[in-house]
Design an enzyme around this catalytic site. Sequence first.
Site, PDB file in Angstrom:
ATOM      1  N   GLY A 155      -4.997  -4.638  -0.268  1.00 34.21           N
ATOM      2  CA  GLY A 155      -5.200  -3.620  -0.990  1.00 34.21           C
ATOM      3  C   GLY A 155      -6.523  -3.608  -1.616  1.00 34.21           C
ATOM      4  N   ILE A 156      -7.331  -4.672  -1.272  1.00 34.25           N
ATOM      5  CA  ILE A 156      -8.537  -4.886  -2.194  1.00 34.25           C
ATOM      6  C   ILE A 156      -9.672  -4.149  -1.546  1.00 34.25           C
ATOM      7  CG2 ILE A 156     -10.238  -6.766  -2.757  1.00 34.25           C
ATOM      8  CD1 ILE A 156      -7.847  -8.777  -3.183  1.00 34.25           C
ATOM      9  N   GLY A 157      -9.732  -4.470  -0.272  1.00 34.59           N
ATOM     10  CA  GLY A 157     -10.810  -3.502   0.390  1.00 34.59           C
ATOM     11  C   GLY A 157     -10.589  -2.097   0.245  1.00 34.59           C
ATOM     12  N   MET A 158      -9.632  -1.579   0.365  1.00 32.11           N
ATOM     13  CA  MET A 158      -9.233   0.039   0.355  1.00 32.11           C
ATOM     14  C   MET A 158      -9.681   0.329  -1.157  1.00 32.11           C
ATOM     15  SD  MET A 158      -8.535   1.232   3.132  1.00 32.11           S
ATOM     16  CE  MET A 158      -7.559   1.154   4.551  1.00 32.11           C
ATOM     17  N   GLY A 190      -4.802  -5.334   4.213  1.00 35.80           N
ATOM     18  CA  GLY A 190      -3.896  -6.565   4.363  1.00 35.80           C
ATOM     19  C   GLY A 190      -3.736  -6.717   2.789  1.00 35.80           C
ATOM     20  N   ASP A 193      -5.672   0.567   7.498  1.00 38.22           N
ATOM     21  CA  ASP A 193      -6.384  -0.345   8.631  1.00 38.22           C
ATOM     22  C   ASP A 193      -5.440  -1.090   9.398  1.00 38.22           C
ATOM     23  OD1 ASP A 193      -5.622  -2.655   7.333  1.00 38.22           O
ATOM     24  OD2 ASP A 193      -7.680  -3.371   7.115  1.00 38.22           O
ATOM     25  N   HIS A 194      -5.884  -1.964  10.440  1.00 40.96           N
ATOM     26  CA  HIS A 194      -4.733  -2.449  11.326  1.00 40.96           C
ATOM     27  C   HIS A 194      -3.950  -3.144  10.620  1.00 40.96           C
ATOM     28  CE1 HIS A 194      -8.569  -4.792  10.834  1.00 40.96           C
ATOM     29  NE2 HIS A 194      -7.861  -5.819  10.782  1.00 40.96           N
ATOM     30  N   ARG A 242      -5.333   9.792 -25.753  1.00 45.18           N
ATOM     31  CA  ARG A 242      -6.375   8.936 -25.505  1.00 45.18           C
ATOM     32  C   ARG A 242      -6.949   8.431 -24.203  1.00 45.18           C
ATOM     33  NH1 ARG A 242      -2.157   5.676 -26.727  1.00 45.18           N
ATOM     34  NH2 ARG A 242      -2.103   3.553 -25.689  1.00 45.18           N
ATOM     35  N   HIS A 243      -6.102   8.327 -23.590  1.00 44.40           N
ATOM     36  CA  HIS A 243      -6.288   7.923 -22.153  1.00 44.40           C
ATOM     37  C   HIS A 243      -7.265   9.072 -21.238  1.00 44.40           C
ATOM     38  CE1 HIS A 243      -3.890   4.412 -22.488  1.00 44.40           C
ATOM     39  NE2 HIS A 243      -2.811   5.350 -23.023  1.00 44.40           N
TER      40      HIS A 243
HETATM   41  C1  RB5 Z   1      -8.557  -7.090   7.580  1.00 45.94           C
HETATM   42  O1  RB5 Z   1      -8.222  -8.400   8.170  1.00 45.94           O
HETATM   43  C2  RB5 Z   1      -8.351  -7.420   6.005  1.00 45.94           C
HETATM   44  O2  RB5 Z   1      -9.555  -7.844   5.499  1.00 45.94           O
HETATM   45  C3  RB5 Z   1      -8.311  -5.957   5.416  1.00 45.94           C
HETATM   46  O3  RB5 Z   1      -7.027  -5.454   5.663  1.00 45.94           O
HETATM   47  C4  RB5 Z   1      -8.202  -6.092   3.742  1.00 45.94           C
HETATM   48  O4  RB5 Z   1      -7.271  -6.830   3.540  1.00 45.94           O
HETATM   49  C5  RB5 Z   1      -9.490  -6.083   3.019  1.00 45.94           C
HETATM   50  O5  RB5 Z   1      -9.437  -6.217   1.894  1.00 45.94           O
END
Ligand code: RB5
Length: 150
Positions: free
Chosen positions: A70-73, A68, A10-11, A134-135
């Site tokens: 890695g969580i959202g992705m 930003g 993302d951006h 096992r994995h």
């Molecule tokens: C975008 O501002 C941000 O939320 C995104 O890059 C990411 O960190 C989401 O998990």
Amino acid sequence: MTEKIVIGCDHGGFDLKEKIKEILADLSFEILDMGCFDTSSVHYPEIAQQVSKKIASGEFERGILICGTGIGMSIAANRFPKVRATMCHDHLTARLSREHNNSNILALGARTLGIETVKDILMTWLNTDFTGDRHLTRINMLDKTPSTPF
Ligand code: RB5
């Protein structure tokens, strides 16, 4: 080492994606870039979907997603069948994500990681094999787990 890889961001991850592409190109990877292509604001679930579909279909074995944190992705990518997206933040998580989880998407946080850490994570993730044994039993369980109804 895998020779082709699909990548997206993302951006928040755009600048880091461009740096990672340079590293991958130096390693002679064939790269499919699903965007985004500048720092204009986009929605990470849409990019995660583009990359994850390439893994779910079997067209690509490995992918990289950057936002930003890695969580959202990683949340978005793990909704797709056969995807095992792992948000790695150091050498150990990169190594174990391959050895234990057979990670097929590396999720990175551009706003949380320095470039030297990113390089270490990337090279470790690319060069570490799945342990199996096992994995593998556990990975197979993941593939048999249906989505939780609600
Ligand atoms: C975008 O501002 C941000 O939320 C995104 O890059 C990411 O960190 C989401 O998990």
